[in-house]
Design a protein around this motif. Sequence first.
Motif, PDB file in Angstrom:
ATOM      1  N   ARG A 175       0.595  -8.538 -18.491  1.00 31.19           N
ATOM      2  CA  ARG A 175       1.431  -7.499 -19.083  1.00 31.19           C
ATOM      3  C   ARG A 175       0.741  -7.011 -20.345  1.00 31.19           C
ATOM      4  O   ARG A 175       0.245  -7.819 -21.144  1.00 31.19           O
ATOM      5  N   GLU A 190      -4.993   1.176 -13.501  1.00 27.90           N
ATOM      6  CA  GLU A 190      -3.854   1.287 -12.597  1.00 27.90           C
ATOM      7  C   GLU A 190      -2.764   0.377 -13.153  1.00 27.90           C
ATOM      8  O   GLU A 190      -2.962  -0.838 -13.270  1.00 27.90           O
ATOM      9  N   LEU A 191      -1.627   0.956 -13.512  1.00 29.30           N
ATOM     10  CA  LEU A 191      -0.593   0.234 -14.238  1.00 29.30           C
ATOM     11  C   LEU A 191       0.734   0.276 -13.497  1.00 29.30           C
ATOM     12  O   LEU A 191       1.155   1.330 -13.023  1.00 29.30           O
ATOM     13  N   LYS A 192       1.381  -0.869 -13.409  1.00 27.75           N
ATOM     14  CA  LYS A 192       2.691  -0.972 -12.768  1.00 27.75           C
ATOM     15  C   LYS A 192       3.768  -0.863 -13.832  1.00 27.75           C
ATOM     16  O   LYS A 192       3.700  -1.513 -14.878  1.00 27.75           O
ATOM     17  N   GLY A 193       4.761  -0.035 -13.591  1.00 24.22           N
ATOM     18  CA  GLY A 193       5.832   0.141 -14.553  1.00 24.22           C
ATOM     19  C   GLY A 193       6.758  -1.057 -14.607  1.00 24.22           C
ATOM     20  O   GLY A 193       6.898  -1.820 -13.648  1.00 24.22           O
ATOM     21  N   VAL A 231      -2.554  -3.596 -12.874  1.00 26.93           N
ATOM     22  CA  VAL A 231      -2.780  -3.800 -11.444  1.00 26.93           C
ATOM     23  C   VAL A 231      -4.272  -3.830 -11.139  1.00 26.93           C
ATOM     24  O   VAL A 231      -4.766  -4.676 -10.402  1.00 26.93           O
ATOM     25  N   LYS A 236      -6.050  -8.659 -14.048  1.00 30.20           N
ATOM     26  CA  LYS A 236      -5.007  -8.258 -13.119  1.00 30.20           C
ATOM     27  C   LYS A 236      -3.786  -9.158 -13.262  1.00 30.20           C
ATOM     28  O   LYS A 236      -3.890 -10.378 -13.315  1.00 30.20           O
ATOM     29  N   ASP A 257       5.085   3.649 -12.195  1.00 31.46           N
ATOM     30  CA  ASP A 257       3.677   3.278 -12.114  1.00 31.46           C
ATOM     31  C   ASP A 257       2.833   4.439 -12.638  1.00 31.46           C
ATOM     32  O   ASP A 257       3.243   5.603 -12.604  1.00 31.46           O
ATOM     33  N   ARG A 258       1.627   4.101 -13.096  1.00 29.95           N
ATOM     34  CA  ARG A 258       0.792   5.144 -13.689  1.00 29.95           C
ATOM     35  C   ARG A 258      -0.682   4.823 -13.508  1.00 29.95           C
ATOM     36  O   ARG A 258      -1.099   3.665 -13.584  1.00 29.95           O
ATOM     37  N   SER A 259      -1.465   5.856 -13.252  1.00 28.74           N
ATOM     38  CA  SER A 259      -2.919   5.755 -13.248  1.00 28.74           C
ATOM     39  C   SER A 259      -3.399   6.480 -14.497  1.00 28.74           C
ATOM     40  O   SER A 259      -3.217   7.689 -14.633  1.00 28.74           O
ATOM     41  N   ARG A 284       3.401  -2.323 -19.646  1.00 26.59           N
ATOM     42  CA  ARG A 284       3.198  -2.272 -18.201  1.00 26.59           C
ATOM     43  C   ARG A 284       2.428  -3.494 -17.722  1.00 26.59           C
ATOM     44  O   ARG A 284       1.962  -4.297 -18.543  1.00 26.59           O
ATOM     45  N   GLU A 285       2.298  -3.601 -16.412  1.00 27.93           N
ATOM     46  CA  GLU A 285       1.497  -4.671 -15.810  1.00 27.93           C
ATOM     47  C   GLU A 285       0.198  -4.078 -15.295  1.00 27.93           C
ATOM     48  O   GLU A 285       0.211  -3.044 -14.623  1.00 27.93           O
TER      49      GLU A 285
END
Length: 208
Positions: free
Chosen positions: A156, A180-183, A172, A153, A189-191, A169-170
């Motif tokens: 990057r 679960e990815l943070k843009g 999450v 978690k 953001d993307r799952s 992405r980061e």
Amino acid sequence: MLTHGRIWTAIDRLAERYGLTASGLARRAGLDATSFNRSKRVSPDGRERWPSTESIAKVLNATGASLDEFVSLIEPAEAARGATVPLVGWKDAGARPHFAPDGMPSGAHWSEIEFPDLGAERVFAVEVAGSAHAPIYRDGDVLIVAPGAGVRKGDRVLVRDASGAVSARELVRRTVRTLELKGLGDDGDRSLPLAETEYVARIIWCRQ
């Protein structure tokens, strides 16, 4: 061989060069004062941690030091030895035939760039194209990624999905079924279902 300890030592040396403690360097860079504490250099389960590329970029910006200066602080002989790693274009990073099962570029047609010797850690470089990840990563920045490194978690990562789309992405959260990815920047953001994930490679460095 470049190790976690040598990177942390370079941070300590950089702080000393500018008359600061490690905590003082973190504060000057706008980071939490404990970011470079000894306790933060090893995870609770005993694994060595790499300092984040973001934190290194911030301390270089705060002190005005160059990346070459930072690399020279790792160990003078280490900087001189160096190595080369494959350099892949952004579009090529999404082309399945160009990669081996271990996530490394295959074949011998790639350009190469110099990067300190990481020993057993296998890495490659990807040149960012476009502005989707600005201002974190800009067009022309070079990311050093390690496909075999563990991810956790807050890391990057460079992600390629089953369609061949690549994004930085980061992470999450990772479950047994999804990422679960943070843009970063304009990327939302993307799952992403794990079943639709070609690879996830941790970004360990950024050359801007």
